[in-house]
Design a protein around this motif. Structure first.
Motif, mmCIF file in Angstrom:
data_model
loop_
_atom_site.group_PDB
_atom_site.id
_atom_site.type_symbol
_atom_site.label_atom_id
_atom_site.label_comp_id
_atom_site.label_asym_id
_atom_site.label_seq_id
_atom_site.Cartn_x
_atom_site.Cartn_y
_atom_site.Cartn_z
ATOM 1 N N ARG A 119 73.460 46.449 28.261
ATOM 2 C CA ARG A 119 72.067 46.847 28.413
ATOM 3 C C ARG A 119 71.196 45.991 27.509
ATOM 4 N NH1 ARG A 119 71.932 49.243 33.122
ATOM 5 N NH2 ARG A 119 73.546 50.808 33.319
ATOM 6 N N GLN A 120 70.613 44.952 28.076
ATOM 7 C CA GLN A 120 69.835 44.007 27.271
ATOM 8 C C GLN A 120 68.444 44.582 26.986
ATOM 9 O OE1 GLN A 120 70.778 40.757 26.188
ATOM 10 N NE2 GLN A 120 72.855 41.339 26.743
ATOM 11 N N THR A 121 68.423 45.657 26.199
ATOM 12 C CA THR A 121 67.135 46.267 25.887
ATOM 13 C C THR A 121 66.505 45.580 24.676
ATOM 14 O OG1 THR A 121 68.169 47.955 24.503
ATOM 15 C CG2 THR A 121 67.825 48.489 26.823
ATOM 16 N N TYR A 122 65.219 45.846 24.499
ATOM 17 C CA TYR A 122 64.436 45.212 23.444
ATOM 18 C C TYR A 122 63.616 46.291 22.733
ATOM 19 C CZ TYR A 122 65.674 40.719 25.487
ATOM 20 O OH TYR A 122 66.364 39.631 25.952
ATOM 21 N N PRO A 123 63.079 45.949 21.547
ATOM 22 C CA PRO A 123 62.300 46.945 20.793
ATOM 23 C C PRO A 123 61.075 47.437 21.562
ATOM 24 C CG PRO A 123 62.910 45.109 19.384
ATOM 25 C CD PRO A 123 63.273 44.712 20.778
ATOM 26 N N ASN A 124 60.552 48.564 21.106
ATOM 27 C CA ASN A 124 59.339 49.098 21.722
ATOM 28 C C ASN A 124 58.105 48.513 21.009
ATOM 29 O OD1 ASN A 124 59.244 50.604 19.272
ATOM 30 N ND2 ASN A 124 58.172 52.248 20.324
ATOM 31 N N TYR A 125 56.954 48.963 21.429
ATOM 32 C CA TYR A 125 55.660 48.449 20.955
ATOM 33 C C TYR A 125 55.545 48.520 19.437
ATOM 34 C CZ TYR A 125 50.484 48.273 20.761
ATOM 35 O OH TYR A 125 49.175 47.961 20.500
ATOM 36 N N ASP A 126 55.830 49.698 18.851
ATOM 37 C CA ASP A 126 55.685 49.871 17.403
ATOM 38 C C ASP A 126 56.612 48.932 16.639
ATOM 39 O OD1 ASP A 126 54.302 51.988 18.559
ATOM 40 O OD2 ASP A 126 54.779 53.361 16.931
ATOM 41 N N GLY B 33 81.599 51.547 21.578
ATOM 42 C CA GLY B 33 80.665 51.910 22.643
ATOM 43 C C GLY B 33 79.284 51.330 22.414
ATOM 44 N N ALA B 34 78.823 51.352 21.156
ATOM 45 C CA ALA B 34 77.507 50.781 20.834
ATOM 46 C C ALA B 34 77.486 49.284 21.117
ATOM 47 C CB ALA B 34 77.163 51.050 19.369
ATOM 48 N N LEU B 35 78.575 48.594 20.778
ATOM 49 C CA LEU B 35 78.640 47.152 21.030
ATOM 50 C C LEU B 35 78.644 46.852 22.532
ATOM 51 C CD1 LEU B 35 81.264 46.112 18.323
ATOM 52 C CD2 LEU B 35 78.789 45.778 18.256
ATOM 53 N N VAL B 36 79.337 47.688 23.295
ATOM 54 C CA VAL B 36 79.363 47.492 24.751
ATOM 55 C C VAL B 36 77.974 47.712 25.337
ATOM 56 C CG1 VAL B 36 80.249 48.436 26.925
ATOM 57 C CG2 VAL B 36 81.805 48.060 25.010
ATOM 58 N N VAL B 37 77.289 48.780 24.897
ATOM 59 C CA VAL B 37 75.932 49.047 25.386
ATOM 60 C C VAL B 37 75.005 47.896 25.019
ATOM 61 C CG1 VAL B 37 73.919 50.549 25.128
ATOM 62 C CG2 VAL B 37 76.191 51.548 25.384
ATOM 63 N N PHE B 38 75.153 47.376 23.804
ATOM 64 C CA PHE B 38 74.319 46.258 23.369
ATOM 65 C C PHE B 38 74.513 45.040 24.265
ATOM 66 C CE2 PHE B 38 73.947 42.368 20.753
ATOM 67 C CZ PHE B 38 72.605 42.451 20.424
ATOM 68 N N VAL C 211 63.479 47.707 31.300
ATOM 69 C CA VAL C 211 63.122 47.025 30.049
ATOM 70 C C VAL C 211 63.818 45.672 29.972
ATOM 71 C CG1 VAL C 211 63.369 47.110 27.537
ATOM 72 C CG2 VAL C 211 62.590 49.132 28.786
ATOM 73 N N ALA C 212 65.121 45.654 30.315
ATOM 74 C CA ALA C 212 65.873 44.407 30.240
ATOM 75 C C ALA C 212 65.303 43.358 31.188
ATOM 76 C CB ALA C 212 67.344 44.673 30.572
ATOM 77 N N GLU C 213 65.042 43.753 32.434
ATOM 78 C CA GLU C 213 64.543 42.792 33.413
ATOM 79 C C GLU C 213 63.120 42.356 33.098
ATOM 80 O OE1 GLU C 213 65.064 44.685 37.170
ATOM 81 O OE2 GLU C 213 67.254 44.355 37.213
ATOM 82 N N SER D 259 70.367 59.028 35.129
ATOM 83 C CA SER D 259 69.967 57.958 36.042
ATOM 84 C C SER D 259 68.621 57.370 35.639
ATOM 85 C CB SER D 259 69.905 58.490 37.481
ATOM 86 O OG SER D 259 69.471 57.497 38.367
ATOM 87 N N ARG D 260 67.690 58.234 35.210
ATOM 88 C CA ARG D 260 66.386 57.743 34.761
ATOM 89 C C ARG D 260 66.524 56.873 33.520
ATOM 90 N NH1 ARG D 260 64.407 62.967 36.341
ATOM 91 N NH2 ARG D 260 64.736 63.743 34.232
ATOM 92 N N LEU D 261 67.421 57.264 32.613
ATOM 93 C CA LEU D 261 67.634 56.475 31.401
ATOM 94 C C LEU D 261 68.179 55.094 31.754
ATOM 95 C CD1 LEU D 261 67.739 56.280 28.275
ATOM 96 C CD2 LEU D 261 70.091 57.135 28.427
ATOM 97 N N VAL D 262 69.143 55.056 32.668
ATOM 98 C CA VAL D 262 69.707 53.776 33.093
ATOM 99 C C VAL D 262 68.633 52.925 33.762
ATOM 100 C CG1 VAL D 262 71.355 52.680 34.655
ATOM 101 C CG2 VAL D 262 72.051 54.660 33.291
#
Length: 509
Positions: free
Chosen positions: A48-55, A40-45, A387-389, A378-381
């Protein structure tokens, strides 16, 4: 002679539903569930092309600087607190170049699976596999924790290390150095672990020989000594992290008085749902004490120390933010599982009846919150998609051949960004020095020349000057933030992001 076996059978505790369910649990089933989690983690990765946060981006930058033989440069606009272990991870990622950003996201998602496994083991050792499985299911509703994983925030490995230490202690009381070693690593991410390690060392005193206590004291002080030495080497003062974090907290208005912080505790404990986490979790907390009795001491101490460290942080003038109460908040989420399934492990009839009543009330409260959970998911998605876009468009802009030579030309500096949160991303992706970039809020006036980056995501209301869409409104407060200025011509456009230039005459362009 036949009476004794009958009496022994009568005195044997009655088998509970939890006992029968425990027989269904197997090592293979556990491994299968872990494999499903990793998949599941690999599928989400991938999806969902997310990236690190500011910190985390700053940790990656500081790690690059170390890798290149330079001390980390903490003197940036509104810097995050430097954490020794996160900077070390940035150093490990430096050889991978800009791919390191996505690698730490993958590691973070796998870390979330690790947290689920550790929470399962922690709960299983207290209340059995049935309640432990419910605890994992409850934790999967915590979108605030899932967001930490999606953005590779270093809070998540901190929780993994703390609950890992707690699970080890439950397996073998007064476990000693393995617990302190995990807490020492956690103390390199957040100083709250320093108190946990110190209290645990005091707990070891009655049953540990003095020479062993002296050696274990080294693990207790290792994290604060490394942190203080790091600040001393980089900044010349061992308390740099404390003083700088306090200053940034003041800039953002996050510091609170002690009484105000106490009033905030229920809201901060709530996670993403106050009714379930605090309400149902509170019922489960009381029921857990009745079920566990003396065995409740360790999780109770862990939660109480979590609240105490939050109050110490506030008293020190640092940020009064929810993530400093996440450990007791997660324990309350586990208590939600107790409220739902604790009846199955209760051996006394009255306790089982009370547990069934609590479970019925809890199910009714949770059912009432289902629409809230749907909106929260829905908010999380939406946030993950945003973030991805946002990153995809920004990275495409930074790679545009029309913009690349201008970014590297000092005659086109400063490069003004709509918010300070974009600066570490741009520096990480382009290798630009910090002097090349400025957030609009840093500037005393609109920049007459240079490059201007704007994004449709950050829109301002004419009347209030506040951003109407997206996150981080407080980060952009100047009238020229995120808009084309006179004399600037558009260079490139990719999705939400646009680049405008008005370079000085000496520019090679």
């Amino acid at each position: 002679m036949s009476v004794a076996p009958e009496r022994a059978q009568q005195e044997r505790p009655a088998e509970t539903v939890g006992d029968r369910l425990e027989r269904l649990w197997s090592h293979r089933l556990g491994l299968a569930l872990v494999a499903i989690g990793v998949l599941g983690a690999l599928v989400v990765f991938a999806v969902r092309q997310t990236y690190p946060n500011y910190d985390t981006y700053y940790a990656l930058l500081w790690g690059q600087e170390l890798f290149n033989g330079h001390l980390p440069d903490y003197h940036t606009f509104r810097p995050p607190t430097p954490h020794p272990l996160s900077t070390f991870v940035g150093w490990l990622m430096a050889p991978f170049g800009t791919a390191g950003a996505r690698i730490v996201v993958l590691a973070s998602l796998l870390g979330f699976v690790g947290l689920l496994v550790i929470v399962f083991r922690f709960t299983q050792r207290l209340l059995g596999s049935f309640v432990a499985l419910i605890a994992v299911a409850v934790l999967l509703t915590r979108t605030d924790i899932e967001l930490l994983a999606l953005r590779a925030m270093f809070d998540l490995p901190f929780y993994v290390l703390v609950f890992g230490a707690a699970a080890l202690e439950l397996r073998r009381p007064r476990c000693g150095w393995p617990v302190l070693a995990l807490l020492a690593l956690a103390g390199l991410l957040r100083p709250e672990a320093w108190l946990l390690g110190g209290v645990y060392w005091l707990y070891l005193i009655p049953a540990t020989p003095r020479p062993e206590l002296v050696r274990l004291a080294g693990l207790v002080v290792a994290a604060p000594v490394i942190w203080l030495l790091g600040d001393l080497i980089v900044e010349g003062t061992p308390l740099y992290s404390l003083t700088e974090t306090r200053e940034v907290a003041g800039q953002f208005g996050r510091n609170r008085g002690l009484l105000e912080a106490i009033e905030l505790i229920p809201d901060h404990l709530a996670g993403n749902d106050k009714i379930v986490t605090v309400g149902v979790g509170g019922l489960g907390f009381l029921y857990a004490i009745a079920l566990l009795r003396r065995r409740a001491a360790m999780p109770l101490a862990l939660g109480a120390l979590g609240v105490l460290t939050f109050l110490i942080i506030v008293a020190a003038g640092l940020s009064a933010i929810p993530r400093y109460l996440t450990i007791p908040s997660l324990l309350l989420s586990l208590c939600v599982a107790v409220a739902l399934g604790g009846w199955a492990v209760a051996r006394e009839r009255w306790l089982r009846i009370a547990g069934i009543a609590i479970a019925i009330v809890s199910v009714a409260l949770i059912a009432r919150q289902i629409p809230h959970y749907e909106k929260d998911r829905s908010r999380l998605v939406d946030q993950a998609t945003f973030v991805a876009e946002q990153h995809r468009d920004l990275l495409a802009l930074l790679d545009d051949p029309r913009l690349v030579p201008l970014l590297q030309d000092p005659a086109c500096w400063p490069i003004t960004t709509p918010t300070h949160s974009a600066i570490p991303v741009i520096r990480y992706e382009t290798g630009l020095p910090k002097r090349a970039l400025q957030a609009s809020i840093q500037q005393h006036q609109a920049p007459p020349t240079g490059l201007l980056l704007t994004s449709k995501t950050f829109q301002f209301e004419p009347a209030s000057g506040r951003r109407a869409l997206g996150a981080g409104a407080s980060a952009s407060a100047k009238w020229w933030s995120n808009r084309r200025l006179p004399g600037y011509d558009r260079v490139a456009r990719h999705g939400r992001w646009r680049a405008w230039e008005n370079c000085r005459p000496s520019s090679a362009a």
